[in-house]
Scaffold this active site. Structure first.
Site, PDB file in Angstrom:
ATOM      1  N   HIS A 175       0.924  -1.307  -0.006  1.00 49.17           N
ATOM      2  CA  HIS A 175       0.094   0.143   0.075  1.00 49.17           C
ATOM      3  C   HIS A 175       0.773   1.395  -0.034  1.00 49.17           C
ATOM      4  O   HIS A 175       0.661   2.052  -0.810  1.00 49.17           O
ATOM      5  CB  HIS A 175      -1.191  -0.064   1.220  1.00 49.17           C
ATOM      6  CG  HIS A 175      -1.738   1.375   1.485  1.00 49.17           C
ATOM      7  ND1 HIS A 175      -2.667   1.754   0.524  1.00 49.17           N
ATOM      8  CD2 HIS A 175      -1.683   2.136   2.465  1.00 49.17           C
ATOM      9  CE1 HIS A 175      -3.072   2.974   1.045  1.00 49.17           C
ATOM     10  NE2 HIS A 175      -2.670   3.248   2.005  1.00 49.17           N
TER      11      HIS A 175
ATOM     12  N   HIS B  50       3.281   7.354   5.416  1.00 54.01           N
ATOM     13  CA  HIS B  50       1.791   7.902   5.687  1.00 54.01           C
ATOM     14  C   HIS B  50       1.125   7.123   6.590  1.00 54.01           C
ATOM     15  O   HIS B  50       0.279   7.890   7.365  1.00 54.01           O
ATOM     16  CB  HIS B  50       1.058   8.346   4.420  1.00 54.01           C
ATOM     17  CG  HIS B  50       0.275   7.267   3.808  1.00 54.01           C
ATOM     18  ND1 HIS B  50       0.841   6.413   2.963  1.00 54.01           N
ATOM     19  CD2 HIS B  50      -1.077   6.788   4.024  1.00 54.01           C
ATOM     20  CE1 HIS B  50      -0.213   5.387   2.569  1.00 54.01           C
ATOM     21  NE2 HIS B  50      -1.171   5.638   3.319  1.00 54.01           N
TER      22      HIS B  50
ATOM     23  N   GLU C 142      -0.122   6.141  12.335  1.00 50.72           N
ATOM     24  CA  GLU C 142      -1.512   5.739  12.672  1.00 50.72           C
ATOM     25  C   GLU C 142      -1.546   4.249  12.736  1.00 50.72           C
ATOM     26  O   GLU C 142      -2.386   3.639  13.755  1.00 50.72           O
ATOM     27  CB  GLU C 142      -2.689   5.942  11.518  1.00 50.72           C
ATOM     28  CG  GLU C 142      -3.800   5.982  11.950  1.00 50.72           C
ATOM     29  CD  GLU C 142      -4.836   6.497  10.629  1.00 50.72           C
ATOM     30  OE1 GLU C 142      -4.521   6.727   9.828  1.00 50.72           O
ATOM     31  OE2 GLU C 142      -6.312   6.200  10.965  1.00 50.72           O
ATOM     32  N   ASP C 143      -0.790   3.244  12.142  1.00 51.58           N
ATOM     33  CA  ASP C 143      -0.881   1.816  12.156  1.00 51.58           C
ATOM     34  C   ASP C 143       0.230   1.057  12.905  1.00 51.58           C
ATOM     35  O   ASP C 143       0.061  -0.096  12.967  1.00 51.58           O
ATOM     36  CB  ASP C 143      -1.160   1.499  10.850  1.00 51.58           C
ATOM     37  CG  ASP C 143      -2.424   1.920  10.093  1.00 51.58           C
ATOM     38  OD1 ASP C 143      -3.402   2.219  10.795  1.00 51.58           O
ATOM     39  OD2 ASP C 143      -2.733   1.695   8.986  1.00 51.58           O
TER      40      ASP C 143
ATOM     41  N   ASP D 116      -3.465   7.960  -1.316  1.00 54.30           N
ATOM     42  CA  ASP D 116      -3.789   7.038  -0.430  1.00 54.30           C
ATOM     43  C   ASP D 116      -5.300   6.673  -0.807  1.00 54.30           C
ATOM     44  O   ASP D 116      -5.507   5.205  -1.011  1.00 54.30           O
ATOM     45  CB  ASP D 116      -4.128   7.614   0.818  1.00 54.30           C
ATOM     46  CG  ASP D 116      -4.188   6.688   2.191  1.00 54.30           C
ATOM     47  OD1 ASP D 116      -3.867   5.507   1.982  1.00 54.30           O
ATOM     48  OD2 ASP D 116      -5.141   7.208   2.836  1.00 54.30           O
TER      49      ASP D 116
ATOM     50  N   ASP E 261     -21.795  14.470 -25.557  1.00 53.81           N
ATOM     51  CA  ASP E 261     -20.487  14.211 -25.353  1.00 53.81           C
ATOM     52  C   ASP E 261     -20.073  12.903 -25.033  1.00 53.81           C
ATOM     53  O   ASP E 261     -19.138  12.724 -24.234  1.00 53.81           O
ATOM     54  CB  ASP E 261     -19.886  15.325 -24.404  1.00 53.81           C
ATOM     55  CG  ASP E 261     -20.532  15.265 -23.053  1.00 53.81           C
ATOM     56  OD1 ASP E 261     -21.703  14.542 -23.045  1.00 53.81           O
ATOM     57  OD2 ASP E 261     -20.253  15.929 -22.041  1.00 53.81           O
TER      58      ASP E 261
END
Ligand code: MN
Length: 725
Positions: free
Chosen positions: A48, A72, A76-77, A139, A259
């Site tokens: 990821h 990133h 958090e993880d 992300d 279109d």
């Protein structure tokens, strides 16, 4: 899994000489931290951040942003702290990682469109570096591409958030490519059936449409060569979600979508854009009303192009004509013309020849219908004037900067504001004057019967809260004024030996109300309480003529009341600040005297009690601060004024003491009104009431007594009372 080298190549290509080493170190760190973690797809978690970094490299982001892409999710993880990131990668990387983490922690739950707009604004307001949003886009894009592995409920929530928040945000920032992919992915999860049907419909004709596009593309290229207009072309079948919206909005069938098929012609100059348009219109018949000049009138997100729809062999299609530069802006948006120097957005060097983009934007916004809304897209750079907060249920409450929980409470409901006693911010108890920050989840604690405090006015920021508090206070004050007004009227009526009830009822009063600008009795009583109207005047109008004759002439109402209460000269009066004619009396507990610092307290039905500031009862009164009023001693002391002050003297028990004290008092020219003496434990206690004209004189009396040998203490007697509340 994508290889790190591929990512490094892309960064090197767009940013030669940028810090590739930072990306390598971020990769190693991320791999170590996420070790053992797996994604819902079963792949190692590291795929990821790698894919996110790759997307960022493709978006031509710099090494710092690509590095953040790798990092990133670590805060958090994993157990990694932000401090650790800062220590290893510096403050710039840490700052962006922090921004991404904060945004990730916010759950968007509301289904209201207005809330979605607030949420988008909040994301921008929370972001002081646009790279945070870029990482978030990458992300989200990768998460959407791999959404199928998540349980259905999560899929729905994430897809909705993508459609309502991230895709419009990408559009606002002019990032057409990302917006398109986010929308189509979200659509496929949110309305799988419609998506499937539409997809079938488009697929059924895909071969035919592709052949058609290839044919007209060939013709366009040939025509442009003939007219000497350099160009390259792209063609596309309209994206599913766009078709879906159009079908829904215009209630038409798919073959009426002009279109659905489009050809894009990219040339070198604005002049050639218009030249190319002429050539197209000479080749195929244009559809009336379908020509749009977004070059002269760019869209708010900076999109520029010429659009026209033409018909070739019965098949309509759209042609979009733009310069290479316009094309880049259309695809990459805000990312196309900015780069980062020292963490700040700077206009790209290539822009040197042109007006800088920011200036362009500012010029543009002056022509906009809704400049405020447009400017919010620029707030990334600017100081946000608003703060976006949440209710515990996820509703966004937008408040001005520095707003407090009290503002929040009034924004929810007036009653919540009135009864609010405390607040939890992000689950922690905080003072009501705390300044709220973006993303705070605020829970208001209320208690029925609780009342607003005047103090709140010193820190609330919204006019709504301010007005509601003021309104409430005014109402309360007015109730007190009515009470006092009634009291004054009663006292006045008593002098005429009239029944108040009879005077106020029976219609006589009603008849004169309009003369005093009042529409009901309460208004007039309140005016009397505030001192705007004299009670004497009113009563004089109401009593029968015969009775009036019988009553002796007298001084003004307030003076006589004070006189009666004080038992003193005519000029001994106290004035309540802002009220000229209120019922005022000296509190019996401390008997304040002229010259002393005093404070008024509005009692229930007994007017204003005036206490010495030193009176212990004043401390007890403080809990109802709203009923405190300022009072002053009016004018200079008249000759006749005097006060009776009880003193308590503690002495050695010896003969002649009482006589010495009496002499000391008389020496300083004060009268003794009353004396009581008793002895116990070889001590004498003398309670003595002296008559003095003011505070200074009292001080002289006390000094004089203290000089006597064997006097231990002299103090003013104060009784602690149960104040009528
Ligand atoms: Mn992520």
């Amino acid at each position: 899994m994508i290889r790190l080298e591929e990512i490094l190549d892309k960064v090197e290509k767009h940013h030669p000489g940028d810090k590739l080493d930072l990306i390598r170190r971020a990769y190693i760190f991320s791999a170590k931290e996420h070790k053992g973690q797996v994604r819902a797809s079963g792949e190692p978690y590291l795929t990821h951040p790698l894919e996110v970094a790759n997307l960022l490299a493709e978006m031509k982001m710099d090494a710092v942003t690509v590095g953040v892409g790798l990092l990133h999710d670590v805060v958090e993880d994993t157990l990694t702290t932000l401090d650790k990131i800062e220590e290893l990668f510096g403050p710039e990387v840490a700052h962006i990682v922090d921004g991404v983490t904060k945004i990730s922690q916010i759950q968007f739950t509301s289904k209201e469109e207005k809330q979605a707009e607030n949420f988008r604004k909040m994301l921008l307001a929370m972001t002081d570096d646009i790279r945070v949003i870029m990482v978030k886009f990458a992300d989200r894009l990768h998460n959407m591409r791999t959404l199928a592995y998540l349980p259905s409920e999560r899929r729905q929530a994430i897809a909705r958030e993508t459609l309502e928040i991230y895709a419009p945000l990408a559009n606002r920032l002019g990032m057409g490519k990302i917006r398109g992919e986010l929308e189509d992915l979200a659509f496929s999860y949110l309305d799988a059936k419609a998506h499937e049907e539409l997809k079938d419909l488009v697929e059924k004709n895909r071969k035919k449409h592709e052949a058609f596009l290839a044919e007209v593309t060939g013709m366009v290229q040939q025509k442009m060569r003939e007219h000497g207009i350099p160009c390259f072309t792209q063609s596309r079948i309209k994206r599913l979600y766009s078709i879906h919206l159009k079908l829904k909005k215009q209630r038409i069938a798919i073959d009426q979508v002009y279109d659905l098929l489009a050809l894009r012609l990219i040339t070198d100059s604005v002049k050639n854009c218009y030249a190319a348009l002429g050539v197209i219109h000479n080749t195929w018949r244009p559809v009336p009303g379908r020509i749009k000049d977004f070059i002269a009138m760019p869209r708010p997100n900076m999109y520029q192009s010429l659009h026209t729809s033409v018909i070739a062999g019965g098949q309509p299609f759209e042609v979009q004509i733009r310069t290479a530069e316009m094309h880049q802006i259309a695809e990459e948006g805000i990312a196309a013309h900015w780069k980062y120097k020292d963490g700040k957005l700077v206009a790209d060097d290539r822009e040197d020849q042109r007006v800088s983009w920011l200036r362009h934007l500012v010029e543009l916004q002056q022509e906009m219908k809704d400049p405020a809304d447009f400017l919010s897209t620029l707030k990334i750079d600017l100081y946000p004037a608003e703060v976006y907060t949440f209710t515990p249920k996820g509703k966004v409450i937008t408040l001005p900067r520095d707003a407090t929980p009290v503002d929040f409470a009034y924004a929810i409901h007036t009653e919540v504001g009135h009864t609010c006693v405390g607040a939890k911010i992000n689950n922690r108890m905080t003072p009501l004057r705390t300044k709220l920050r973006n993303g705070d989840i605020v829970e208001i604690i209320t208690q029925s019967g609780h009342k607003p405090s005047r103090d709140w006015l010193s820190f609330v920021k919204t006019s709504r809260a301010r007005n509601k508090i003021r309104h409430w206070l005014t109402e309360q004050e007015s109730e007190k004024a009515i009470e006092l007004g009634r009291k004054l009227v009663e006292k006045e009526a008593r002098k005429y030996k009239q029944s108040v009830k009879e005077l106020l009822e029976g219609g006589k009063l009603d008849a004169i109300l309009p003369e005093y600008g009042s529409s009901k009795i309460e208004d007039l009583l309140s005016a009397i309480g505030y001192g705007k109207v004299s009670a004497k005047q009113i009563i004089a109008r109401l009593v029968p003529d015969g009775v009036k004759e019988a009553v002796p002439e007298e001084e003004s109402k307030i003076t006589s009341v004070v006189k009666r209460v004080f038992g003193l000269g005519t000029d001994a009066k106290l004035q309540v600040k802002g009220f000229d004619d209120l019922l005022v009396y000296r509190a019996k507990c401390c008997n304040p005297i002229r010259g002393e610092e005093v404070i008024g307290y509005i009692t229930r039905g007994k007017g204003v009690a005036v206490h010495s500031k030193n009176c212990p009862n004043v401390q007890n009164l403080l809990y109802d601060a709203d009923r405190k009023v300022d009072v002053v001693w009016a004018g200079a002391a008249p000759a006749a004024e005097s006060y009776a002050v009880p003193l308590t003297i503690v002495t050695e028990d010896r003969p002649g003491m009482l006589a010495e004290i009496a002499a000391a008092i008389s020496d300083v020219k004060a009268n003794i009104l009353n004396v009581e003496a008793r002895t116990a434990d070889e001590r004498g206690t003398i309670d003595i009431t002296v008559e003095i004209p003011d505070m200074k004189h009292l001080e002289r009396v006390i000094m004089s007594i203290k000089k006597i040998d064997g006097v231990y203490d002299v103090s003013r007697s104060t009784k602690t009372l149960n104040i009528a509340r």
